[in-house]
Design an enzyme around this catalytic site. Structure first.
Site, PDB file in Angstrom:
ATOM      1  N   HIS A 353       0.842  -1.208   0.000  1.00 46.89           N
ATOM      2  CA  HIS A 353       0.000   0.000   0.000  1.00 46.89           C
ATOM      3  C   HIS A 353       0.875   1.256   0.000  1.00 46.89           C
ATOM      4  O   HIS A 353       0.687   2.159  -0.832  1.00 46.89           O
ATOM      5  CB  HIS A 353      -0.905  -0.042   1.234  1.00 46.89           C
ATOM      6  CG  HIS A 353      -1.763   1.170   1.431  1.00 46.89           C
ATOM      7  ND1 HIS A 353      -3.131   1.155   1.238  1.00 46.89           N
ATOM      8  CD2 HIS A 353      -1.458   2.443   1.813  1.00 46.89           C
ATOM      9  CE1 HIS A 353      -3.626   2.357   1.491  1.00 46.89           C
ATOM     10  NE2 HIS A 353      -2.633   3.158   1.852  1.00 46.89           N
ATOM     11  N   GLU A 354       1.824   1.313   0.915  1.00 48.27           N
ATOM     12  CA  GLU A 354       2.648   2.524   1.039  1.00 48.27           C
ATOM     13  C   GLU A 354       3.487   2.767  -0.217  1.00 48.27           C
ATOM     14  O   GLU A 354       3.594   3.885  -0.705  1.00 48.27           O
ATOM     15  CB  GLU A 354       3.569   2.427   2.269  1.00 48.27           C
ATOM     16  CG  GLU A 354       2.856   2.276   3.600  1.00 48.27           C
ATOM     17  CD  GLU A 354       1.755   3.290   3.830  1.00 48.27           C
ATOM     18  OE1 GLU A 354       1.867   4.415   3.313  1.00 48.27           O
ATOM     19  OE2 GLU A 354       0.765   2.953   4.501  1.00 48.27           O
ATOM     20  N   HIS A 357       1.603   4.209  -3.016  1.00 49.49           N
ATOM     21  CA  HIS A 357       1.427   5.667  -2.951  1.00 49.49           C
ATOM     22  C   HIS A 357       2.547   6.349  -3.741  1.00 49.49           C
ATOM     23  O   HIS A 357       2.317   7.363  -4.419  1.00 49.49           O
ATOM     24  CB  HIS A 357       1.466   6.158  -1.497  1.00 49.49           C
ATOM     25  CG  HIS A 357       0.151   6.047  -0.780  1.00 49.49           C
ATOM     26  ND1 HIS A 357      -1.041   6.472  -1.325  1.00 49.49           N
ATOM     27  CD2 HIS A 357      -0.166   5.565   0.457  1.00 49.49           C
ATOM     28  CE1 HIS A 357      -2.031   6.260  -0.462  1.00 49.49           C
ATOM     29  NE2 HIS A 357      -1.530   5.697   0.628  1.00 49.49           N
ATOM     30  N   TYR A 368      -4.552  14.083  -3.138  1.00 46.77           N
ATOM     31  CA  TYR A 368      -4.943  13.307  -1.961  1.00 46.77           C
ATOM     32  C   TYR A 368      -6.105  13.968  -1.210  1.00 46.77           C
ATOM     33  O   TYR A 368      -6.025  14.259  -0.018  1.00 46.77           O
ATOM     34  CB  TYR A 368      -3.725  13.133  -1.055  1.00 46.77           C
ATOM     35  CG  TYR A 368      -3.805  11.942  -0.126  1.00 46.77           C
ATOM     36  CD1 TYR A 368      -3.908  10.647  -0.614  1.00 46.77           C
ATOM     37  CD2 TYR A 368      -3.758  12.123   1.253  1.00 46.77           C
ATOM     38  CE1 TYR A 368      -3.965   9.564   0.238  1.00 46.77           C
ATOM     39  CE2 TYR A 368      -3.813  11.045   2.121  1.00 46.77           C
ATOM     40  CZ  TYR A 368      -3.922   9.767   1.603  1.00 46.77           C
ATOM     41  OH  TYR A 368      -3.980   8.693   2.454  1.00 46.77           O
ATOM     42  N   GLU A 377      -6.065   6.209  -2.503  1.00 43.06           N
ATOM     43  CA  GLU A 377      -6.090   5.201  -1.443  1.00 43.06           C
ATOM     44  C   GLU A 377      -6.480   3.830  -1.987  1.00 43.06           C
ATOM     45  O   GLU A 377      -5.916   2.807  -1.606  1.00 43.06           O
ATOM     46  CB  GLU A 377      -7.087   5.613  -0.350  1.00 43.06           C
ATOM     47  CG  GLU A 377      -6.480   6.414   0.754  1.00 43.06           C
ATOM     48  CD  GLU A 377      -5.329   5.678   1.413  1.00 43.06           C
ATOM     49  OE1 GLU A 377      -5.482   4.490   1.766  1.00 43.06           O
ATOM     50  OE2 GLU A 377      -4.254   6.278   1.545  1.00 43.06           O
ATOM     51  N   ASP A 437     -10.728  13.370   7.182  1.00 37.46           N
ATOM     52  CA  ASP A 437      -9.928  12.419   6.406  1.00 37.46           C
ATOM     53  C   ASP A 437      -9.752  12.905   4.960  1.00 37.46           C
ATOM     54  O   ASP A 437      -9.892  12.129   4.010  1.00 37.46           O
ATOM     55  CB  ASP A 437     -10.597  11.024   6.466  1.00 37.46           C
ATOM     56  CG  ASP A 437      -9.780   9.933   5.800  1.00 37.46           C
ATOM     57  OD1 ASP A 437      -8.548  10.018   5.822  1.00 37.46           O
ATOM     58  OD2 ASP A 437     -10.403   8.995   5.240  1.00 37.46           O
ATOM     59  N   HIS A 442      -9.863   7.585   3.100  1.00 40.36           N
ATOM     60  CA  HIS A 442      -9.801   6.196   3.567  1.00 40.36           C
ATOM     61  C   HIS A 442     -11.198   5.608   3.750  1.00 40.36           C
ATOM     62  O   HIS A 442     -11.327   4.477   4.206  1.00 40.36           O
ATOM     63  CB  HIS A 442      -9.050   6.106   4.900  1.00 40.36           C
ATOM     64  CG  HIS A 442      -7.601   6.463   4.812  1.00 40.36           C
ATOM     65  ND1 HIS A 442      -7.123   7.730   5.016  1.00 40.36           N
ATOM     66  CD2 HIS A 442      -6.509   5.707   4.521  1.00 40.36           C
ATOM     67  CE1 HIS A 442      -5.814   7.751   4.881  1.00 40.36           C
ATOM     68  NE2 HIS A 442      -5.406   6.538   4.567  1.00 40.36           N
TER      69      HIS A 442
END
Ligand code: M3S
Ligand code: ZN
Ligand code: CA
Ligand code: CA
Length: 529
Positions: A353-354, A357, A368, A377, A437, A442
């Site tokens: 996931h990271e 990004h 974002y 996301e 958020d 998310h």
């Protein structure tokens, strides 16, 4: 200067014969043992030569004198006697300066007669007075290395000597400036610069350190025992994978700034499968980064997040009890969690996931916030899940199940198969419209996440009741990868993602194909028309 193998000249042979010194008796040849065993040796650096070596040195020097005619000097370096012959190694000097690489070895039989010789002596004729100051030569070399002084408190070791450097054309008077860096980063090197002592130019350079790619055993927190790419430098292993763009993993030791310290180890066995070893979380992060590299490379031919070998830094043990993981534009960062909401946030799906990004930043650049942020996301969840699946162990559509709420079994940070189980929408009609958020990045990621799930596995959307025939996760991932890397732009919204994924499905499988129709139906089922 012309270079003559063995034949160049030594009119003046200055030989330094020293009496008495270290003699090592290393045993004699026994019956049936292999030949070539070393019997004794003498090293000039240890002091005067013992009698057995003195005669061999004299004979060797006389031999070279008879062969060579140019002005040069020879000094004994060492003498080794084995059960076959005695070998005398002589270094070349010129007016007291070492001639770089100039050396001959003479081999004598058990009677002390010369059998053969080999090596290189160089014809030299030059003025040995330097025109360049030694400090200027050092400055030149340091500027070329470009190592920020006292980086992380580490000062490189610098030494200098004046040498004669054989070169094509003619020999050169040069400062050999040695800059040795062993700081655990990929700056680790033994730089050997030869700065021309007459005009200050770089006459020659090499790096005298051998780094070896290795495979270590990693005892991870969440993936069992795994192979990890490591780097062996001067007998120390580092958590750096040169076969995957040089990606490396550092220990932040609870700090929140800087790059941390690259993990190092003496036996290439890392971690303990528990948080008792700080290495364990490093293993997970390093393994996750490697699997992500492998997934993008083997599936899409992409070398790193920028497609050009981008070197990934993974930082673990960031802050204290930090319940977060993030991509900061150049590196992945993982907290240890507080032990109740999160355990160390280094599971495979989170690593994938990271790093995704980073890929998104370098491709579509999805802003974002709001829908573009939710898409950002979602692509991270989709490919984080694909990376986890590529490990061959866990094929779920849950995000962060290994790190979330250790006191509660079976839950996860998010669910792609049933977003509502984690409190997220599975249909556009129930999207979050508030401002928390970043506009629900998310939260609303649940919608495209569920589109991907339905496209891959098939099923029925719980809100619309519409069904989709799955095409398998490999094809679904190919469509979404193309959507992300070819068509989307920073402010793309869900509708633009639907259009782009249909274009991608048409490119890959044909307009009107089963894959194309399933893609359209998956978006429709989730309320994105
Ligand atoms: O969502 C994931 O990681 C995060 C966590 C655990 C907290 C805050 C932000 C993120 C993120 O989006 O990367 C896997
Ligand atoms: Zn994220
Ligand atoms: Ca998962
Ligand atoms: Ca849990």
């Amino acid at each position: 200067m012309s270079r003559h193998r063995l034949m160049a000249v030594a009119a003046i042979l200055g030989v330094f014969l020293l009496v008495m010194g270290n003699v090592q008796l290393t045993g004699a040849q026994g019956k049936g043992e292999a030949k070539g065993k070393l019997l004794r040796s003498y090293h000039a650096a240890d002091g005067a030569a013992p009698d057995w070596a003195s005669q061999a040195i004299e004979t060797s020097v006389a031999h070279q004198q008879s062969k060579n005619t140019a002005s040069s000097e020879l000094k004994v370096r060492n003498v080794n006697q084995d059960d076959i012959a005695t070998h005398v190694r002589l270094d070349q000097f010129y007016k007291g300066l070492p001639v770089f690489g100039g050396q001959v070895v003479t081999h004598l039989d058990t009677q002390g007669a010369v059998i053969s010789d080999n090596g290189d002596l160089y014809a030299v004729k030059l003025d040995t007075a330097p025109a360049v100051a030694e400090s200027d030569a050092v400055n030149t070399a340091q500027a070329l290395v470009g190592y920020a002084s006292a980086r992380g408190g580490y000062q490189p070791e610098v030494s200098t000597r004046l040498v004669v450097l054989p070169a094509s054309g003619s020999a050169v008077l040069a400062y050999q400036v040695s800059i040795h860096i062993e700081d655990g980063s990929d700056a680790t090197a033994h730089h050997e610069y030869f700065i021309n002592a007459v005009d200050g130019s770089v006459a020659f350079y090499y790096n005298d350190i051998d780094t070896v790619n290795a495979v270590g055993t990693g005892k991870s927190l969440y993936s069992g025992n795994v192979n990890i790419g490591t780097d062996l430098v001067s007998g120390v292993y580092y958590l750096r994978d040169n076969s995957r763009g040089g990606m490396y993993t550092t220990n932040m030791s609870s700090r929140t700034s800087g790059s941390g310290t690259t993990f190092s180890d003496s036996d290439n066995i890392w971690g303990t499968n528990t948080t008792g070893s700080t290495q364990s979380a490093g293993v997970d992060a390093h393994y996750g980064a490697a699997l992500t590299w492998d997934y993008y490379l083997s599936t899409f031919g992409r070398r790193g997040i920028d497609g050009n070998g981008f070197k990934v830094l993974s930082r673990v043990h960031y802050g204290r009890k930090y319940n977060n993981a993030f991509w900061n534009g150049s590196s992945m960062t993982y907290g240890d969690g507080d032990g109740s909401t999160f355990t160390p946030l280094v599971s495979l799906d989170v690593a994938g996931h990271e790093i995704t990004h980073g890929l998104t930043e370098k491709t579509a650049g999805l802003i974002y916030s709001n829908e573009s942020g939710a898409l950002n996301e979602s692509f991270s969840d989709i490919f984080g899940t694909m990376v986890e699946y590529s490990s061959g162990v866990n094929g779920d559509y849950q995000i962060g199940e290994d790190i979330y709420t250790p006191g509660t079994a079976g839950d996860a940070l998010r669910s792609m198969s049933n977003p509502a189980s984690a409190g997220d929408p599975d249909h556009y009609s129930i999207r979050y419209t508030g401002t928390s958020d970043n506009g629900g990045v998310h939260i609303n990621s649940g919608i495209p996440n569920h589109v991907f799930y339905l496209l891959a596995e098939g099923g029925t959307n719980r809100t619309s009741g519409l069904s989709v025939s799955g095409i398998g996760r490999t094809k679904a991932a190919a469509i979404f990868y193309r959507t992300l890397t070819v068509y989307l732009t920073p402010s793309s919204n869900f509708k633009a993602a639907r259009t782009a994924s249909l274009q991608s499905a048409a490119d890959l499988y044909g307009a009107g194909s089963a894959e194309y129709n399933a893609t359209a139906q998956a978006w429709t089922a989730c309320g994105v028309q």
